[in-house]
Design a protein around this motif. Structure first.
Motif, PDB file in Angstrom:
ATOM      1  N   UNK A   1       0.845  -1.192   0.000  1.00  0.00           N
ATOM      2  CA  UNK A   1       0.000   0.000   0.000  1.00  0.00           C
ATOM      3  C   UNK A   1       0.885   1.248   0.000  1.00  0.00           C
ATOM      4  N   UNK A   2       0.692   2.110  -0.977  1.00  0.00           N
ATOM      5  CA  UNK A   2       1.502   3.317  -1.113  1.00  0.00           C
ATOM      6  C   UNK A   2       0.748   4.504  -0.520  1.00  0.00           C
ATOM      7  N   UNK A   3       1.401   5.246   0.340  1.00  0.00           N
ATOM      8  CA  UNK A   3       0.827   6.478   0.866  1.00  0.00           C
ATOM      9  C   UNK A   3       1.191   7.613  -0.085  1.00  0.00           C
ATOM     10  N   UNK A   4       0.220   8.069  -0.866  1.00  0.00           N
ATOM     11  CA  UNK A   4       0.460   9.143  -1.824  1.00  0.00           C
ATOM     12  C   UNK A   4       0.519  10.463  -1.070  1.00  0.00           C
ATOM     13  N   UNK A   5       1.606  11.183  -1.241  1.00  0.00           N
ATOM     14  CA  UNK A   5       1.865  12.365  -0.432  1.00  0.00           C
ATOM     15  C   UNK A   5       1.491  13.664  -1.153  1.00  0.00           C
ATOM     16  N   UNK A   6       1.290  14.692  -0.369  1.00  0.00           N
ATOM     17  CA  UNK A   6       1.063  16.024  -0.909  1.00  0.00           C
ATOM     18  C   UNK A   6       2.254  16.435  -1.776  1.00  0.00           C
ATOM     19  N   UNK A   7       1.954  16.948  -2.947  1.00  0.00           N
ATOM     20  CA  UNK A   7       3.021  17.361  -3.862  1.00  0.00           C
ATOM     21  C   UNK A   7       3.508  16.268  -4.791  1.00  0.00           C
ATOM     22  N   UNK A   8       2.964  15.057  -4.667  1.00  0.00           N
ATOM     23  CA  UNK A   8       3.364  13.964  -5.568  1.00  0.00           C
ATOM     24  C   UNK A   8       3.023  14.327  -7.011  1.00  0.00           C
ATOM     25  N   UNK A   9       3.901  13.934  -7.923  1.00  0.00           N
ATOM     26  CA  UNK A   9       3.722  14.227  -9.342  1.00  0.00           C
ATOM     27  C   UNK A   9       3.445  12.936 -10.103  1.00  0.00           C
ATOM     28  N   UNK A  10       2.431  12.993 -10.982  1.00  0.00           N
ATOM     29  CA  UNK A  10       2.056  11.871 -11.833  1.00  0.00           C
ATOM     30  C   UNK A  10       2.372  12.218 -13.286  1.00  0.00           C
ATOM     31  N   UNK A  11       3.189  11.386 -13.914  1.00  0.00           N
ATOM     32  CA  UNK A  11       3.577  11.586 -15.313  1.00  0.00           C
ATOM     33  C   UNK A  11       3.113  10.380 -16.121  1.00  0.00           C
ATOM     34  N   UNK A  12       2.441  10.635 -17.225  1.00  0.00           N
ATOM     35  CA  UNK A  12       1.928   9.534 -18.042  1.00  0.00           C
ATOM     36  C   UNK A  12       2.180   9.789 -19.523  1.00  0.00           C
ATOM     37  N   UNK A 215       1.339  18.263 -19.922  1.00  0.00           N
ATOM     38  CA  UNK A 215       0.733  18.343 -18.596  1.00  0.00           C
ATOM     39  C   UNK A 215       1.072  17.128 -17.740  1.00  0.00           C
ATOM     40  N   UNK A 216       1.015  17.355 -16.429  1.00  0.00           N
ATOM     41  CA  UNK A 216       1.191  16.288 -15.450  1.00  0.00           C
ATOM     42  C   UNK A 216       0.040  16.378 -14.442  1.00  0.00           C
ATOM     43  N   UNK A 217      -0.069  15.371 -13.583  1.00  0.00           N
ATOM     44  CA  UNK A 217      -0.964  15.453 -12.446  1.00  0.00           C
ATOM     45  C   UNK A 217      -0.143  15.740 -11.204  1.00  0.00           C
ATOM     46  N   UNK A 218      -0.667  16.562 -10.318  1.00  0.00           N
ATOM     47  CA  UNK A 218       0.050  16.887  -9.087  1.00  0.00           C
ATOM     48  C   UNK A 218      -0.945  16.972  -7.940  1.00  0.00           C
ATOM     49  N   UNK A 219      -0.551  16.460  -6.779  1.00  0.00           N
ATOM     50  CA  UNK A 219      -1.420  16.475  -5.610  1.00  0.00           C
ATOM     51  C   UNK A 219      -1.322  17.833  -4.922  1.00  0.00           C
ATOM     52  N   UNK A 220      -2.445  18.541  -4.891  1.00  0.00           N
ATOM     53  CA  UNK A 220      -2.541  19.829  -4.212  1.00  0.00           C
ATOM     54  C   UNK A 220      -3.737  19.793  -3.262  1.00  0.00           C
ATOM     55  N   UNK A 221      -3.453  20.008  -1.979  1.00  0.00           N
ATOM     56  CA  UNK A 221      -4.498  19.961  -0.949  1.00  0.00           C
ATOM     57  C   UNK A 221      -5.292  18.658  -1.011  1.00  0.00           C
ATOM     58  N   UNK A 222      -4.582  17.578  -1.253  1.00  0.00           N
ATOM     59  CA  UNK A 222      -5.182  16.256  -1.243  1.00  0.00           C
ATOM     60  C   UNK A 222      -5.960  15.888  -2.486  1.00  0.00           C
ATOM     61  N   UNK A 223      -5.898  16.731  -3.514  1.00  0.00           N
ATOM     62  CA  UNK A 223      -6.628  16.500  -4.768  1.00  0.00           C
ATOM     63  C   UNK A 223      -5.645  16.522  -5.929  1.00  0.00           C
ATOM     64  N   UNK A 224      -5.869  15.644  -6.914  1.00  0.00           N
ATOM     65  CA  UNK A 224      -4.993  15.632  -8.082  1.00  0.00           C
ATOM     66  C   UNK A 224      -5.479  16.657  -9.098  1.00  0.00           C
ATOM     67  N   UNK A 225      -4.592  17.588  -9.435  1.00  0.00           N
ATOM     68  CA  UNK A 225      -4.882  18.621 -10.424  1.00  0.00           C
ATOM     69  C   UNK A 225      -4.008  18.389 -11.650  1.00  0.00           C
TER      70      UNK A 225
END
Length: 233
Positions: A1-12, A215-225
């Protein structure tokens, strides 16, 4: 189980190196401390063609491989293999690599349960599943090695010409079919593969393709933007 942290970046779906140089700029920015992130999630098809047990294809991507290896010493990197990049544990020895057979990968984000996948695990058909099983293994790749100097250049030439940025009609229906494979306990599903850059029913996130939109996805305030990479500096 991965704890996804604030500020994590998603690249696809970067499909490096045939579309742009944004990935290199992003990784160099992280390495220099210009971009702050505790985690990097590589959601598959980061390379247009990369697989293990083959020195020809790894040599052609050596600069980016070395950059990712170096970065993995400083931040947590999770690499979910795609249909263009697989058998990567042999290449990335210090990165958490997840083959198709181990996807979805599960995690948490601000108390929500999350399923992570490249996107070709469900609703792809049994023929594709069988093809993937045979292609993405050491034995097959070694068997094909005598033909690599003909197969690889031809494949790369075809990939360079392929249109990968079109919108998929009725994608909402496709996304809901994928969601049906997940237990109701999973609050959020995050995938690449489809290059759509949309959020459906507040439960399914189709990440944007870096090759198509930078574009990338990034966790901001617990939401992916979704963010343009140019806004990160």
């Amino acid at each position: 189980m991965i704890a996804i942290q604030e500020g994590a970046i998603f690249v696809a779906d970067v499909h490096y190196p045939h579309h742009n140089d944004t990935l290199r700029l992003l990784l160099e920015g992280i390495a220099k401390g210009e971009i702050k992130t505790p985690q990097l999630f590589l959601m598959g098809d980061i390379f247009d063609l990369l697989f293990g047990y083959n020195s020809l294809i790894t040599k052609g991507n050596e600069d980016m491989i070395n950059l990712l290896q170096k970065l993995s010493s400083n931040i947590e990197i999770h690499y979910l293999e795609g249909n263009h990049d697989f058998c990567l544990s042999e290449i990335f020895t210090n990165i958490n690599v997840y083959p198709r057979s181990k996807q979805p990968v599960f995690g948490t984000l601000q108390g929500k349960s999350v399923g992570l996948s490249h996107g070709d695990r469900y609703e792809s058909g049994w023929v594709y599943g069988l093809y993937s099983f045979f292609l993405r293994n050491k034995f097959t790749l070694q068997l094909l090695r005598p033909f690599e100097k003909k197969i690889i250049p031809n494949r790369i030439k075809w990939l360079c010409q392929k249109d990968i940025c079109s919108k998929i009609s009725n994608f909402e229906q496709k996304a809901r079919a994928i969601l049906s494979h997940y237990d109701d306990s999973i609050d959020l599903v995050i995938e690449g593969h489809f290059h759509q850059g949309v959020i459906i029913d507040d439960r399914y996130i189709s990440l944007p393709s870096m090759a198509c939109s930078d574009e990338i996805g990034i966790v901001k305030n617990g939401v992916i933007e979704f963010r343009s990479c140019t806004t990160l500096w």
